[in-house]
Every structure is written in structure tokens, then in C-alpha cells.
Scaffold this motif. Structure first.
Motif, PDB file in Angstrom:
ATOM      1  N   ASP A 269       0.812  -1.228   0.000  1.00 20.14           N
ATOM      2  CA  ASP A 269       0.000   0.000   0.000  1.00 20.14           C
ATOM      3  C   ASP A 269       0.840   1.271   0.000  1.00 20.14           C
ATOM      4  O   ASP A 269       0.419   2.305   0.518  1.00 20.14           O
ATOM      5  N   TYR A 270       2.037   1.200  -0.622  1.00 13.75           N
ATOM      6  CA  TYR A 270       2.871   2.390  -0.752  1.00 13.75           C
ATOM      7  C   TYR A 270       2.819   2.981  -2.157  1.00 13.75           C
ATOM      8  O   TYR A 270       3.587   3.885  -2.493  1.00 13.75           O
ATOM      9  N   GLY A 271       1.939   2.458  -2.997  1.00 18.41           N
ATOM     10  CA  GLY A 271       1.753   3.036  -4.315  1.00 18.41           C
ATOM     11  C   GLY A 271       2.805   2.634  -5.323  1.00 18.41           C
ATOM     12  O   GLY A 271       3.621   1.732  -5.089  1.00 18.41           O
ATOM     13  N   THR A 272       2.782   3.334  -6.456  1.00 21.38           N
ATOM     14  CA  THR A 272       3.732   3.076  -7.549  1.00 21.38           C
ATOM     15  C   THR A 272       4.426   4.392  -7.892  1.00 21.38           C
ATOM     16  O   THR A 272       3.999   5.121  -8.784  1.00 21.38           O
ATOM     17  N   PRO A 273       5.499   4.716  -7.168  1.00 19.92           N
ATOM     18  CA  PRO A 273       6.121   6.041  -7.323  1.00 19.92           C
ATOM     19  C   PRO A 273       6.660   6.342  -8.710  1.00 19.92           C
ATOM     20  O   PRO A 273       6.716   7.501  -9.113  1.00 19.92           O
ATOM     21  N   ILE A 274       7.084   5.319  -9.464  1.00 21.77           N
ATOM     22  CA  ILE A 274       7.604   5.610 -10.813  1.00 21.77           C
ATOM     23  C   ILE A 274       6.719   5.037 -11.915  1.00 21.77           C
ATOM     24  O   ILE A 274       6.962   5.282 -13.083  1.00 21.77           O
ATOM     25  N   GLN A 275       5.684   4.276 -11.535  1.00 20.56           N
ATOM     26  CA  GLN A 275       4.776   3.676 -12.515  1.00 20.56           C
ATOM     27  C   GLN A 275       5.570   2.945 -13.606  1.00 20.56           C
ATOM     28  O   GLN A 275       5.431   3.204 -14.800  1.00 20.56           O
ATOM     29  N   ALA A 276       6.397   2.038 -13.137  1.00 17.10           N
ATOM     30  CA  ALA A 276       7.316   1.321 -14.030  1.00 17.10           C
ATOM     31  C   ALA A 276       6.568   0.446 -15.038  1.00 17.10           C
ATOM     32  O   ALA A 276       5.521  -0.124 -14.730  1.00 17.10           O
ATOM     33  N   LYS A 277       7.132   0.360 -16.227  1.00 17.16           N
ATOM     34  CA  LYS A 277       6.633  -0.547 -17.261  1.00 17.16           C
ATOM     35  C   LYS A 277       7.729  -1.581 -17.530  1.00 17.16           C
ATOM     36  O   LYS A 277       8.907  -1.236 -17.636  1.00 17.16           O
ATOM     37  N   GLU A 278       7.324  -2.817 -17.647  1.00 20.33           N
ATOM     38  CA  GLU A 278       8.305  -3.885 -17.855  1.00 20.33           C
ATOM     39  C   GLU A 278       9.031  -3.711 -19.183  1.00 20.33           C
ATOM     40  O   GLU A 278      10.169  -4.153 -19.349  1.00 20.33           O
ATOM     41  N   THR A 279       8.396  -3.051 -20.137  1.00 19.45           N
ATOM     42  CA  THR A 279       9.000  -2.852 -21.463  1.00 19.45           C
ATOM     43  C   THR A 279       9.822  -1.565 -21.548  1.00 19.45           C
ATOM     44  O   THR A 279      10.340  -1.234 -22.612  1.00 19.45           O
ATOM     45  N   ALA A 280       9.925  -0.842 -20.427  1.00 15.97           N
ATOM     46  CA  ALA A 280      10.668   0.426 -20.455  1.00 15.97           C
ATOM     47  C   ALA A 280      12.154   0.187 -20.714  1.00 15.97           C
ATOM     48  O   ALA A 280      12.746  -0.748 -20.179  1.00 15.97           O
ATOM     49  N   ALA A 281      12.727   1.043 -21.558  1.00 14.79           N
ATOM     50  CA  ALA A 281      14.176   0.997 -21.779  1.00 14.79           C
ATOM     51  C   ALA A 281      14.917   1.802 -20.720  1.00 14.79           C
ATOM     52  O   ALA A 281      16.124   1.667 -20.549  1.00 14.79           O
TER      53      ALA A 281
END
Length: 538
Positions: A269-281
């Protein structure tokens, strides 16, 4: 100066946990943030693999554009040998941006001094300027007090292209007009003229957001030997060439690791601070000063909207031959920092520490540990004028944060309001309504169909009575104005925009009031890195 410390106000649940119970977050970091961790870091880390000579040459080349103090020269020599660094960074805001930029630099310097004494080795303060950031709307404004209200004053010049800050230029004449508007909002003091003239000189000597920012920071911290470097500086990019190649080669693993680590954070419950995508370079491609975030798709590195596509081999050649065309994102910037600098501790703010929590596996991918992540000093400055008001009204600074002052303002107005006046005005309205109702009945009994006229006339009287009611309220507030302003001043100075002072105001206001020695005086305070909010009574 007097220092008081309080529990941090206005913090996220993650940051509060990091400050008060770091051990519970140990799966996200390699070290807690305490002296034991700093000792362990310096004992177990091999700092001999950094390109120290090349790094010092790059920093020297950059700082030569702004002036290098004797203390900075000493720090550069130490960095070339066996020195380690305390490092923090910030975007290149106008006139330094919010006060927390200053507080972060003070934090870097204060922790470096402290650890130099404790560790017995040179510990050097470094400020990393995020000149590669391209969201100019985040840095092109400051807040000023105007007509006793807080106003966001935006620098009006717009760039057609969304260039990085280090390549976003300003028209000097427009910047001086903007500066004049800021100074019109300030009271005239013994320091105003010199402060204004100093900014005018720096505006004339520089032409980009980043160089203007660096010049001001160098002016403020010149004697402290604070080393500064722009992340977008081309010679630094050349130094980073091999590191970019490592990041490209491990891009798929990096993207996956960060994505799954952030999911762990979200499950708590600490959120997604960078909203990472698995396909991100996790890299940008830079073209004509604009940055384009790359993603991985079908063995290509692409930016679909721009029509950019590189094979891995092509991107590796760019990293090798023209590394200035690449730029780090929120994931790779901390990793690059660790590759370039011998970091003892990173000084971070609440948002930064949250996204660092996603990076532990990423550091391990490159056979590194995260440094000790020390929360920056969070500071509220209380000027003599504000201290006078606090004393007169018998409030503390936490009373402002908690809403007590706002509630007291409402109570003060209510205590001075004669409730019989609005009640009497309402009774007149009620009486009129009754009489007009009787009038309408009489007219209808006599077959005189004048209902629209009667209603219009009644509404006219209602409007006049409402006008009187508002006039009474305005006159009352005007009568109480000087007292009300004291409440408003406390909230505007100590809790602007319902948040901390350091997130809204820039240093120009307090420098104008307290003078050019303010920074040196703030650096003399014996701060403790204990996660508390520091309230400094000037």
C-alpha cells in the motif's frame, strides 16, 4: 538563531515509515540511514574503480564557467585521490526554485562535514543538477505575495520545443522584466538593491535555465566548496559512455526487475512512485535538445509517436560515439550516479526516496549496492516579523500546520460579528414576503393580474437587502483587517498552499529580508539528521 524540531508534517505513509521505522523497509534498501550504516558503507565498499581523474577534469571544466573557490579546488584534489562524496541533486528552478533546493545543498554540505570528522577521510559535498529534465513548466515559476495573496508568477517566455533545461534559453530582457515584477512584490530593505543587481548580472552572464541556476547556487555556496555538475554536460556524457552501454545491454533485465520491485511496494500500500513498465528501456534519446523516452518492442528501442526505432547495436553505437544523445530517466539516473561517483550517502527528498525503493535489484544487477539514503533536512524559516505575530497571538508553528490558526481566525471574526444584524435583515425579508403575499392575494381578488410585477419588485427589495448584508460584512472585515491579516500572514508564510514553506517559496524573499549572509548563518546550525522537521527562528 534558534532551532526547534518537530515530527514531519504533511508526509506520505511511505516517507513516515522511512523516517520512523526504516527497518521495516529493509527489503527495499541495502542500508538503513544511521551512523552504523554509514560506517559499514565506507568499510565494505570498493571506491577504487571510479574514473576519478577524468571525473575531476569534467567537474573542473564545468565549474570554471562559474568560478571555483579555493575550498572547491581542495575538494577536487581530494576527489581525485581517495575522497568519497555526499551527493544530492535538483532541477534547475528559476532563482533556485523552491527553498528545498537550498535545504538540499545545506544537507549535502552538513552531512559531508559531519562524516569527514567521523570517518577520518575526505568527504566531499556534490550537487548534481538535473539539467537533462525537460518539463520546463515545473521550473519556470516562483510564488510571490501580491495584494496580500499568494500568486504563482510564471516566466512568460515559451519554447516551441520541449527542450531539456540545459538547452532551454531565455531572452535576457524578458528575464529582467520578470525579475522586476518579483522585486515589486518585496518590501524595500537595506539588501534589496544589491540583491537585485546581483541577479541582473547573473541573468546577463548566462542564457539557459541550468546555467542561471548553477550561477546562483555557486554564488550562495561559493565558500563552502560545494562541487556542482550538470547531468546534461557533454563531457560528463562522454565519461558515461561505457555505463550507457552497460545499461543498454541489460535493459530487458533492468526493466523487469524494477517493474516487479515496484509491485512489491504497491502490495504494501505504498503506491507506484515511478509507474514502471516492464517494457521500459529507462533511457531517453535526445534530438535537438528534446528528449524522447524509449521503450523495448520486438528487439527494438522505440519512441512510437516520434517514429524513432533503433536496434540494440545501433543504440550501442550511439552510446559509444555520441553519448550526449542519451539521457537517464528516474531509474537509471541513480545507477549512473553510483557508477560515476564514489558515493557514501545520497541526500533525498520524500519523492526521491520513494522511487529509490524500487531500485535495489537494479543496483544488484550491476554488482553495486545502493548508498546510504539520508533524508534531506526539511526546514521552515521563521522571520523576525513572523515571530512577532506568533508571540502576539500566542501561537506556535505547529499551530499553523494543524489548522488551529485558521480556526482561530474564523472564531475571531465570529466574536466580532453582531449576529443581530443579519437576523434583523432576514426578519425584514420575511416580513416583506408576508406583505407581498397579502398584496398579491388582494390583487388577484380584484382580478388584477400583476403577479410578475409583484415578484420582480419583491426580488428587487431582496437584492437591496442582500447588498446591505454584504456591505455590513465587508465593513466588518475592513474594520478587523489589520488583525485578520496577522492570521493570514502566519498561514501564508508558514503553510502556503496548505503545505510546507520550503515547497512554495524561493530564497529571494528571505534573502531580501535577512541579507546575503543568511546561507552562511544557516550552515552554522548544528543540524541532526534525525528525520525531524527543523524550524529555524531567524
Amino acid at each position: 538563531m534558534r532551532l526547534e524540531q518537530y515530527t514531519q508534517p504533511f508526509v506520505s505513509s511511505f516517507y513516515q515509515t522511512y523516517l520512523e521505522d526504516t527497518e521495516s523497509l529493509s527489503s527495499f534498501f541495502h542500508y538503513n540511514w544511521n551512523q552504523e550504516a554509514l560506517n559499514k558503507r565506507i568499510q565494505e565498499t570498493d571506491f577504487t574503480n571510479h574514473k576519478r581523474t577524468e571525473l575531476v577534469e569534467v567537474i573542473t571544466s564545468y565549474m570554471n564557467m562559474f568560478g571555483i573557490s579555493e575550498k572547491s579546488k581542495k575538494h577536487l584534489e581530494e576527489l581525485k585521490n581517495n575522497g568519497v562524496v555526499v551527493i544530492g541533486g535538483q532541477q534547475a528552478g528559476l532563482l533556485t526554485g523552491p527553498m528545498y533546493s537550498i535545504h538540499k545543498a545545506i544537507s549535502v554540505i552538513a552531512l559531508a562535514k559531519q562524516q569527514r570528522e567521523i570517518q577520518g577521510v575526505p568527504v566531499i559535498p556534490v550537487f548534481w543538477i538535473a539539467g537533462e529534465d525537460h518539463d520546463i513548466d515545473e521550473i519556470n515559476h516562483i510564488y510571490i505575495e501580491k495584494s496580500r495573496m499568494l500568486h504563482k508568477l510564471v516566466f512568460p517566455e515559451k519554447s516551441k520545443l520541449k527542450k531539456i533545461a540545459s538547452e532551454t534559453t531565455y531572452t535576457k530582457e524578458m528575464m529582467i522584466v520578470y525579475l522586476e515584477e518579483i522585486f515589486k512584490s518585496l518590501p524595500e530593505t537595506a539588501y534589496t538593491k544589491d540583491l537585485y543587481n546581483k541577479f541582473v548580472i547573473l541573468i546577463d552572464e548566462h542564457s539557459t535555465y541550468t546555467s542561471f541556476f548553477t550561477a546562483i547556487m555557486n554564488e550562495l555556496f561559493y565558500e563552502e566548496g560545494l562541487l556542482m555538475i550538470d547531468a546534461a554536460y557533454k563531457p560528463l556524457r562522454e565519461l558515461e559512455s561505457a555505463f550507457f552501454q552497460e545499461m543498454i545491454n541489460r535493459s530487458a533485465e533492468l526493466g523487469s526487475l524494477v517493474f516487479h520491485q515496484e509491485q512489491k511496494l504497491e502490495r504494501l500500500d505504498y503506491g507506484t512512485p515511478i509507474q514502471a513498465k516492464e517494457t521500459a528501456a529507462n533511457l531517453f534519446y535526445v534530438e535537438d535538445g528534446e528528449r524522447f523516452l524509449l521503450e523495448r518492442e520486438n528487439n527494438l528501442f522505440i519512441h512510437e509517436a516520434k517514429g524513432i526505432a533503433f536496434t540494440k547495436e545501433e543504440l550501442l553505437l550511439i552510446a559509444q560515439n555520441t553519448p550526449e544523445k542519451l539521457s537517464n530517466n528516474v531509474v537509471t539516473r541513480p545507477i549512473m550516479q553510483e557508477m560515476v561517483f564514489p558515493v557514501l550517502s545520497f541526500i533525498g527528498g520524500p519523492g526521491e526516496i520513494a522511487y529509490w525503493a524500487t531500485l535495489k535489484p537494479a543496483f544488484e544487477l550491476f554488482d553495486m549496492k545502493m548508498p546510504v539514503i539520508t533524508p534531506r533536512l526539511s526546514v521552515t524559516l521563521v522571520t523576525p516579523k513572523v515571530q512577532t505575530i506568533l508571540k502576539k497571538l500566542e501561537f506556535s508553528v505547529p499551530d499553523v500546520w494543524s489548522g488551529v490558526v485558521g480556526q482561530s481566525k474564523v472564531q475571531f471574526i465570529e466574536q466580532n460579528r453582531n449576529e443581530d444584524i443579519p437576523k434583523y435583515i432576514q426578519s425584514i425579508k420575511d416580513e416583506l414576503s408576508n406583505k407581498y403575499e397579502k398584496l398579491e392575494e388582494l390583487l388577484l381578488e380584484n382580478d388584477l393580474k400583476l403577479t410578475p410585477l409583484v415578484e420582480k419588485n419583491l426580488n428587487f427589495h431582496f437584492k437591496q437587502l442582500t447588498f446591505i448584508d454584504h456591505a455590513v460584512e465587508d465593513t466588518l472585515l475592513s474594520k478587523l483587517d489589520s488583525s485578520i491579516y496577522r492570521y493570514d500572514k502566519l498561514m501564508m508564510e508558514l503553510m502556503p498552499n496548505d503545505g510546507l514553506q520550503e515547497r512554495v517559496y524561493c530564497p529571494v524573499q528571505v534573502l531580501n529580508e535577512m541579507g546575503p549572509t543568511l546561507i552562511q548563518e544557516l550552515l552554522q546550525i548544528p543540524y541532526k539528521f534525525n528525520g525531524k522537521h527543523q524550524v529555524v527562528f531567524l
